[in-house]
Design a protein around this motif. Structure first.
Motif, mmCIF file in Angstrom:
data_model
loop_
_atom_site.group_PDB
_atom_site.id
_atom_site.type_symbol
_atom_site.label_atom_id
_atom_site.label_comp_id
_atom_site.label_asym_id
_atom_site.label_seq_id
_atom_site.Cartn_x
_atom_site.Cartn_y
_atom_site.Cartn_z
ATOM 1 N N HIS A 1 0.814 -1.099 0.008
ATOM 2 C CA HIS A 1 0.080 -0.001 0.099
ATOM 3 C C HIS A 1 0.904 1.397 0.006
ATOM 4 N N PHE A 2 1.996 1.235 0.707
ATOM 5 C CA PHE A 2 2.779 2.485 0.991
ATOM 6 C C PHE A 2 3.506 2.701 -0.510
ATOM 7 N N ARG A 3 3.892 1.727 -1.343
ATOM 8 C CA ARG A 3 4.575 1.962 -2.627
ATOM 9 C C ARG A 3 3.371 2.499 -3.570
ATOM 10 N N ALA A 4 2.055 1.865 -3.242
ATOM 11 C CA ALA A 4 0.987 2.499 -4.442
ATOM 12 C C ALA A 4 0.614 3.882 -3.842
ATOM 13 N N TRP A 5 0.547 4.252 -2.567
ATOM 14 C CA TRP A 5 0.426 5.689 -2.142
ATOM 15 C C TRP A 5 1.446 6.459 -2.708
ATOM 16 N N GLN A 6 2.651 6.156 -2.542
ATOM 17 C CA GLN A 6 3.758 6.935 -2.992
ATOM 18 C C GLN A 6 3.834 7.229 -4.489
ATOM 19 N N GLN A 7 3.597 6.245 -5.289
ATOM 20 C CA GLN A 7 3.525 6.520 -6.728
ATOM 21 C C GLN A 7 2.297 7.383 -7.310
ATOM 22 N N ALA A 8 1.219 7.038 -6.658
ATOM 23 C CA ALA A 8 -0.297 7.968 -6.901
ATOM 24 C C ALA A 8 0.160 9.080 -6.473
ATOM 25 N N LEU A 9 0.527 9.467 -5.265
ATOM 26 C CA LEU A 9 0.774 11.014 -4.803
ATOM 27 C C LEU A 9 1.903 11.645 -5.574
ATOM 28 N N GLY A 10 3.028 10.783 -5.737
ATOM 29 C CA GLY A 10 3.886 11.390 -6.707
ATOM 30 C C GLY A 10 3.519 11.913 -7.988
ATOM 31 N N GLU A 11 2.784 11.511 -8.470
ATOM 32 C CA GLU A 11 2.341 11.756 -9.827
ATOM 33 C C GLU A 11 1.492 13.337 -9.798
ATOM 34 N N HIS A 12 1.282 13.744 -8.660
ATOM 35 C CA HIS A 12 0.656 15.010 -8.255
ATOM 36 C C HIS A 12 1.640 15.875 -7.578
ATOM 37 N N GLY A 13 2.872 15.606 -7.494
ATOM 38 C CA GLY A 13 3.910 16.427 -6.774
ATOM 39 C C GLY A 13 3.707 16.601 -5.066
#
Length: 205
Positions: free
Chosen positions: A28-40
Motif C-alpha cells: 500500500h505504501f508503494r502504491a500511495w507513494q506513486q499515486a501521490l508522486g504523480e501530483h507532486g
C-alpha cells in the motif's frame, strides 16, 4: 513471533485486514507513494504508518492542506487502488494471524472489519485464499464513523450475534485498538512489519 492472546473465553474473532491478516502495508505504501508522486505530493513512511486506519478521503484532504495542493480525491484514490492491484501478486499473509484464523475457523464466528472498501478487501482475502474463512465482512461505506469510533466493530458483533464483551479484536493500528477499547472488546496488537521481521527493515526505523 507468536501472538499472545488476552485471557478469557471469546465467542467471536474480529480481524482488521490491511496490516493484520494481509501483510500488505508495504505494498500500500508503494502504491500511495506513486499515486501521490504523480501530483507532486510526498508521503513519508513514518507518516503513512502513523495514519494507519484513517480513511483515504481524510488522508488526501490532509495532504492537500499540508502541502498546498489540490489533488482530486476520487482520481488519486482510483490510481492508488489500480497500482495496489498491480502489486497483489506479491501479497503475503501475516503467518501468526493466519494461525488464529485457521484455529478459529469452524469453532468461533469470525469477521473482517476494515477501513477499506469491500472490493479491495475481498480481493486481498481471495488472493490469500482466506475469504471463505469469514462469516461477515464489514467494510468502509457500510458504517458512518471510522475508527477510532467503535461503530464498525459493534456492527460486526451485531451481525455475528455476539455481545461486544465476548469479542476479540486483532488490530495493527492505534486507531483500531482505540476503536476496540471503545466497543468494550478485548484486543491483541499485531506488530508492524519491521517488528515482525526486524532484518527486513534494519536501518529504516
Amino acid at each position: 513471533m507468536t501472538l499472545a492472546l488476552p485471557p478469557g473465553e471469546f465467542r467471536a474473532y474480529l480481524f482488521d485486514c490491511d496490516g493484520t491478516i494481509a501483510d500488505n502495508m508495504p505494498l500500500h505504501f508503494r502504491a500511495w507513494q506513486q499515486a501521490l508522486g504523480e501530483h507532486g505530493c510526498e508521503l513519508s513512511e513514518e507518516l503513512f504508518y502513523a495514519w494507519g486506519g484513517r480513511s483515504v478521503l481524510d488522508i488526501i484532504v490532509d495532504l492537500n492542506a499540508a502541502q498546498g495542493l489540490d489533488m482530486p480525491v476520487p482520481e488519486v484514490d482510483r490510481r492508488r487502488e489500480e497500482l495496489y492491484q498491480e502489486l497483489l501478486p506479491e501479497l503475503t499473509a501475516v503467518p501468526e494471524v493466519v494461525w488464529h484464523v485457521e484455529d478459529g475457523h469452524g469453532r468461533v464466528p469470525m469477521a473482517v472489519v476494515s477501513g477499506g472498501t469491500r472490493e479491495p478487501v475481498s480481493l486481498s482475502l481471495c488472493t490469500l485464499g482466506l475469504l471463505d474463512r469469514f462469516d461477515v465482512l464489514v467494510c468502509a461505506g457500510e458504517y458512518t464513523r471510522g475508527k477510532p469510533d467503535p461503530e464498525c466493530f459493534l456492527l460486526a458483533a451485531a451481525h455475528l450475534g455476539v455481545a461486544p464483551e465476548h469479542c476479540l479484536v486483532f488490530e495493527d493500528t492505534d486507531l483500531g485498538m482505540q476503536a476496540a477499547a471503545a466497543a468494550g472488546m478485548a484486543a491483541v496488537r499485531v506488530p508492524p512489519p519491521w517488528e515482525r521481521t526486524p532484518s527486513a527493515a534494519l536501518g529504516n526505523h
